[in-house]
Design a protein around this motif. Sequence first.
Motif, PDB file in Angstrom:
ATOM      1  N   MET A  61       0.850  -1.191   0.000  1.00  0.00           N
ATOM      2  CA  MET A  61       0.000   0.000   0.000  1.00  0.00           C
ATOM      3  C   MET A  61       0.887   1.242   0.000  1.00  0.00           C
ATOM      4  SD  MET A  61      -2.461   1.332   2.959  1.00  0.00           S
ATOM      5  CE  MET A  61      -4.168   1.144   2.692  1.00  0.00           C
ATOM      6  N   ASN A  62       0.678   2.106  -0.968  1.00  0.00           N
ATOM      7  CA  ASN A  62       1.508   3.306  -0.961  1.00  0.00           C
ATOM      8  C   ASN A  62       0.892   4.388  -0.075  1.00  0.00           C
ATOM      9  OD1 ASN A  62      -0.596   4.319  -2.385  1.00  0.00           O
ATOM     10  ND2 ASN A  62       0.405   4.191  -4.373  1.00  0.00           N
ATOM     11  N   ILE A  63       1.671   5.425   0.135  1.00  0.00           N
ATOM     12  CA  ILE A  63       1.297   6.444   1.122  1.00  0.00           C
ATOM     13  C   ILE A  63       0.067   7.231   0.677  1.00  0.00           C
ATOM     14  CG2 ILE A  63       2.876   8.226   0.217  1.00  0.00           C
ATOM     15  CD1 ILE A  63       2.586   7.477   3.909  1.00  0.00           C
ATOM     16  N   GLU A  64      -0.089   7.467  -0.629  1.00  0.00           N
ATOM     17  CA  GLU A  64      -1.248   8.228  -1.106  1.00  0.00           C
ATOM     18  C   GLU A  64      -2.536   7.468  -0.807  1.00  0.00           C
ATOM     19  OE1 GLU A  64       1.426   7.787  -3.238  1.00  0.00           O
ATOM     20  OE2 GLU A  64       2.203   9.809  -2.880  1.00  0.00           O
ATOM     21  N   LEU A  65      -2.480   6.165  -1.123  1.00  0.00           N
ATOM     22  CA  LEU A  65      -3.664   5.340  -0.892  1.00  0.00           C
ATOM     23  C   LEU A  65      -4.014   5.333   0.592  1.00  0.00           C
ATOM     24  CD1 LEU A  65      -5.461   3.781  -2.772  1.00  0.00           C
ATOM     25  CD2 LEU A  65      -4.200   1.699  -2.179  1.00  0.00           C
ATOM     26  N   PHE A  66      -2.958   5.290   1.421  1.00  0.00           N
ATOM     27  CA  PHE A  66      -3.144   5.292   2.867  1.00  0.00           C
ATOM     28  C   PHE A  66      -3.923   6.530   3.299  1.00  0.00           C
ATOM     29  CE2 PHE A  66      -1.673   6.695   7.033  1.00  0.00           C
ATOM     30  CZ  PHE A  66      -1.934   5.584   7.802  1.00  0.00           C
ATOM     31  N   PHE A  67      -3.492   7.680   2.794  1.00  0.00           N
ATOM     32  CA  PHE A  67      -4.178   8.918   3.199  1.00  0.00           C
ATOM     33  C   PHE A  67      -5.587   8.982   2.639  1.00  0.00           C
ATOM     34  CE2 PHE A  67       0.051  10.556   4.346  1.00  0.00           C
ATOM     35  CZ  PHE A  67      -0.286  11.034   5.600  1.00  0.00           C
ATOM     36  N   GLN A  68      -5.758   8.435   1.432  1.00  0.00           N
ATOM     37  CA  GLN A  68      -7.094   8.416   0.836  1.00  0.00           C
ATOM     38  C   GLN A  68      -8.067   7.622   1.725  1.00  0.00           C
ATOM     39  OE1 GLN A  68      -6.528   9.863  -2.648  1.00  0.00           O
ATOM     40  NE2 GLN A  68      -8.447  10.678  -1.866  1.00  0.00           N
ATOM     41  N   TYR A  69      -7.608   6.472   2.188  1.00  0.00           N
ATOM     42  CA  TYR A  69      -8.429   5.658   3.098  1.00  0.00           C
ATOM     43  C   TYR A  69      -8.689   6.412   4.394  1.00  0.00           C
ATOM     44  CZ  TYR A  69      -8.239   1.269   0.474  1.00  0.00           C
ATOM     45  OH  TYR A  69      -8.411   0.297  -0.448  1.00  0.00           O
ATOM     46  N   LEU A  70      -7.620   7.068   4.876  1.00  0.00           N
ATOM     47  CA  LEU A  70      -7.726   7.774   6.149  1.00  0.00           C
ATOM     48  C   LEU A  70      -8.791   8.868   6.061  1.00  0.00           C
ATOM     49  CD1 LEU A  70      -6.351   7.829   8.935  1.00  0.00           C
ATOM     50  CD2 LEU A  70      -4.917   9.681   8.084  1.00  0.00           C
ATOM     51  N   VAL A  71      -8.759   9.639   4.959  1.00  0.00           N
ATOM     52  CA  VAL A  71      -9.723  10.724   4.805  1.00  0.00           C
ATOM     53  C   VAL A  71     -11.140  10.163   4.743  1.00  0.00           C
ATOM     54  CG1 VAL A  71     -10.556  12.514   3.252  1.00  0.00           C
ATOM     55  CG2 VAL A  71      -8.127  12.336   3.772  1.00  0.00           C
ATOM     56  N   ALA A  72     -11.327   9.094   3.990  1.00  0.00           N
ATOM     57  CA  ALA A  72     -12.651   8.479   3.899  1.00  0.00           C
ATOM     58  C   ALA A  72     -13.105   8.012   5.278  1.00  0.00           C
ATOM     59  CB  ALA A  72     -12.611   7.299   2.932  1.00  0.00           C
ATOM     60  N   GLY A  73     -12.169   7.433   6.009  1.00  0.00           N
ATOM     61  CA  GLY A  73     -12.495   6.941   7.348  1.00  0.00           C
ATOM     62  C   GLY A  73     -12.910   8.067   8.274  1.00  0.00           C
ATOM     63  N   VAL A  74     -12.153   9.170   8.225  1.00  0.00           N
ATOM     64  CA  VAL A  74     -12.464  10.305   9.093  1.00  0.00           C
ATOM     65  C   VAL A  74     -13.838  10.878   8.737  1.00  0.00           C
ATOM     66  CG1 VAL A  74     -11.791  12.667   9.678  1.00  0.00           C
ATOM     67  CG2 VAL A  74     -10.067  10.870   9.584  1.00  0.00           C
ATOM     68  N   THR A  75     -14.153  10.935   7.449  1.00  0.00           N
ATOM     69  CA  THR A  75     -15.449  11.472   7.023  1.00  0.00           C
ATOM     70  C   THR A  75     -16.590  10.667   7.629  1.00  0.00           C
ATOM     71  OG1 THR A  75     -14.374  11.898   4.940  1.00  0.00           O
ATOM     72  CG2 THR A  75     -16.750  12.232   5.024  1.00  0.00           C
ATOM     73  N   TYR A  76     -16.548   9.355   7.393  1.00  0.00           N
ATOM     74  CA  TYR A  76     -17.620   8.521   7.956  1.00  0.00           C
ATOM     75  C   TYR A  76     -17.594   8.570   9.476  1.00  0.00           C
ATOM     76  CZ  TYR A  76     -19.120   6.690   3.498  1.00  0.00           C
ATOM     77  OH  TYR A  76     -19.655   6.583   2.250  1.00  0.00           O
ATOM     78  N   GLY A  77     -16.378   8.584  10.014  1.00  0.00           N
ATOM     79  CA  GLY A  77     -16.228   8.603  11.466  1.00  0.00           C
ATOM     80  C   GLY A  77     -16.901   9.801  12.101  1.00  0.00           C
ATOM     81  N   THR A  78     -16.755  10.983  11.483  1.00  0.00           N
ATOM     82  CA  THR A  78     -17.383  12.163  12.088  1.00  0.00           C
ATOM     83  C   THR A  78     -18.910  12.026  12.069  1.00  0.00           C
ATOM     84  OG1 THR A  78     -17.125  13.242   9.966  1.00  0.00           O
ATOM     85  CG2 THR A  78     -15.614  13.895  11.690  1.00  0.00           C
ATOM     86  N   ILE A  79     -19.446  11.463  10.982  1.00  0.00           N
ATOM     87  CA  ILE A  79     -20.900  11.297  10.929  1.00  0.00           C
ATOM     88  C   ILE A  79     -21.366  10.328  12.017  1.00  0.00           C
ATOM     89  CG2 ILE A  79     -22.803  10.380   9.537  1.00  0.00           C
ATOM     90  CD1 ILE A  79     -21.834  13.166   8.770  1.00  0.00           C
ATOM     91  N   TYR A  80     -20.642   9.207  12.160  1.00  0.00           N
ATOM     92  CA  TYR A  80     -20.989   8.264  13.229  1.00  0.00           C
ATOM     93  C   TYR A  80     -20.953   8.969  14.580  1.00  0.00           C
ATOM     94  CZ  TYR A  80     -19.961   4.690   9.695  1.00  0.00           C
ATOM     95  OH  TYR A  80     -19.943   3.941   8.574  1.00  0.00           O
ATOM     96  N   ALA A  81     -19.921   9.809  14.746  1.00  0.00           N
ATOM     97  CA  ALA A  81     -19.763  10.503  16.027  1.00  0.00           C
ATOM     98  C   ALA A  81     -20.958  11.416  16.284  1.00  0.00           C
ATOM     99  CB  ALA A  81     -18.465  11.300  16.034  1.00  0.00           C
ATOM    100  N   ILE A  82     -21.403  12.113  15.235  1.00  0.00           N
ATOM    101  CA  ILE A  82     -22.531  13.034  15.421  1.00  0.00           C
ATOM    102  C   ILE A  82     -23.795  12.255  15.799  1.00  0.00           C
ATOM    103  CG2 ILE A  82     -24.050  14.672  14.247  1.00  0.00           C
ATOM    104  CD1 ILE A  82     -21.339  15.824  14.866  1.00  0.00           C
ATOM    105  N   VAL A  83     -24.031  11.128  15.118  1.00  0.00           N
ATOM    106  CA  VAL A  83     -25.202  10.314  15.474  1.00  0.00           C
ATOM    107  C   VAL A  83     -25.072   9.827  16.921  1.00  0.00           C
ATOM    108  CG1 VAL A  83     -26.536   8.256  14.913  1.00  0.00           C
ATOM    109  CG2 VAL A  83     -25.541   9.620  13.084  1.00  0.00           C
ATOM    110  N   ALA A  84     -23.849   9.422  17.291  1.00  0.00           N
ATOM    111  CA  ALA A  84     -23.625   8.932  18.652  1.00  0.00           C
ATOM    112  C   ALA A  84     -23.862  10.032  19.675  1.00  0.00           C
ATOM    113  CB  ALA A  84     -22.201   8.389  18.783  1.00  0.00           C
ATOM    114  N   ILE A  85     -23.453  11.260  19.339  1.00  0.00           N
ATOM    115  CA  ILE A  85     -23.681  12.371  20.272  1.00  0.00           C
ATOM    116  C   ILE A  85     -25.181  12.588  20.450  1.00  0.00           C
ATOM    117  CG2 ILE A  85     -23.425  14.875  20.568  1.00  0.00           C
ATOM    118  CD1 ILE A  85     -20.650  14.610  19.345  1.00  0.00           C
TER     119      ILE A  85
END
Lengths: 296, 246
Positions: A1-25
């Motif tokens: 896995m190259n570094i660009e792909l890593f960050f791409q996954y990370l950004v996608a993860g953070v996006t969904y993560g914030t939505i989950y967090a808002i629902v959880a709040i």
Amino acid sequence: MNIELFFQYLVAGVTYGTIYAIVAIGFNIIYNTTGIINFAQGEFVMLGGMTAVTLHAFLPLPIAILSAVMITMVIGALIEITFIRWLISPSVLRMIIITIGISILVREIALHIWGAGVKALPYFSGTAVSAISIGDVHISPQVLWVIGVSAVMVICLNLFFTYTLPGRQMRACSANRDAARLCGINAKNMVTLSFVLSAGIGALAGCVVSPITYVQYDGGTALAIKGFTVAILGGLGNSMAAVAAGLLLGILESFSIWVMPTAYKDVISISILLLILFVRPSGLFGSKEAAQLKEF
Amino acid sequence: MLRIKNLDAGYGKLKVLRRISMHVSAGEIVTIIGANGAGKTTLLGAISGLLRNRTGEILFEKKVIQHLSPEKIVFMGCSLVPEGRQVFSTMSVKENLLLGAYVQHRRDRRHDAHQDLDRMYSLFPRLREREQQLAGTLSGGEQQMLAIARALMAKPKLIMMDEPSMGLAPLIVRDIFAIIRKLREEGNTVLLVEQNAKVALGIADRGYVIETGRIILQGQADDLLSNRDVQRAYLGRDLDAEVKLS
């Protein structure tokens, strides 16, 4: 896995993560004032997105979103007033069953109004293909909207609970309901307010995320399960822990695509939910003693 | 100030209080003493409105209050310091006190709150030291002081206290009772529920003795202190033994 792909996954993860967090709040706010899990929380997200899409047909985007949030808040208040408020010391189980009923009811009404079709708001800035590039990492501007709006929401909520009188009253009600009433605080109004608040933040989350994930009449359920997982993972009632747990789950899910087929993405959150319920029901950041005192 | 006529109260089908009649006049310290389970806490719950299951008549300043919610009763000027302290443990000492002033806020006297806060800090200097600390981390005595101060922030005409000495060291109990006496000197009216009959009767003007939900004895505090039945049952003096010794 190259570094660009890593960050791409990370950004996608953070996006969904914030939505989950808002629902959880949203779960946590209602949990804190009533001691119940409101299983209709996901429906608030769906209602927000759907209403905004409908209003956007004849209103500019910001006004459509604002009105959608307002309308969902009113619906939240109405739900609380019609179904919860008049109950005299109901059991926790009874209230939970009621919220499950409400969630089914709202979903069916939404099916009648909007049909089973998939809808979405347009991208807030740019189009579906525009991207902001940082090196070789490409980020959709909508992702920044999601993260930005969620961050502002969390900060505002924190300020609200720490510095305003209604915020303090709500915290007092969750700390000790009888003592709060003895201070002259109307606990029932605080419960209504908690439904209004979590309907509002759910609806706003539904609006900002809809260009990416789309909305559908039954889209709330899946989000509710994810949000519930996050709320449990962080420790029920703890909103800051929910943010951390949300990001964790989002990132885990997004990296799971790397090792497993996409179809198994939901398996991650359900497995985590089961694991945490078996091993550490108080959540990652919750204290064990506090959890033992909770009714649920 | 407070007048209760034929009050019955209980939980569900269980009737705890039977035909309670009593009164508290302005400027008095009145104490209710009795053993565990006699119905003392139930009585305060019924007056404060936390307990809905009640019949009879409760008059506060000549107004009927038995159908009102606790919020309204507090607003009228009748505050309760609940049993076991019940502070908002996840909030700071200052926040606890400011929430106590919420009824002042609703009476449109919010500007008095900071003055009242200073008054509380001079009455309870320990609370000023711990201003920013979470209430749950305070010691038992400090929590009791905080609970009393929080109730006083509402500027009540009548303050009811449920077992303020419960679980506290004797030295701290002395402090707290000194404060109650001071409150009366400032013109407050106090209804004090206690298991510690000796201390309570020591500072009270009048007293009621409650047993299995009924008032069995009432009178001036001094008379009750010297009453043989009260001494035997609540003050731990074994009169028969004393007779044998002499």
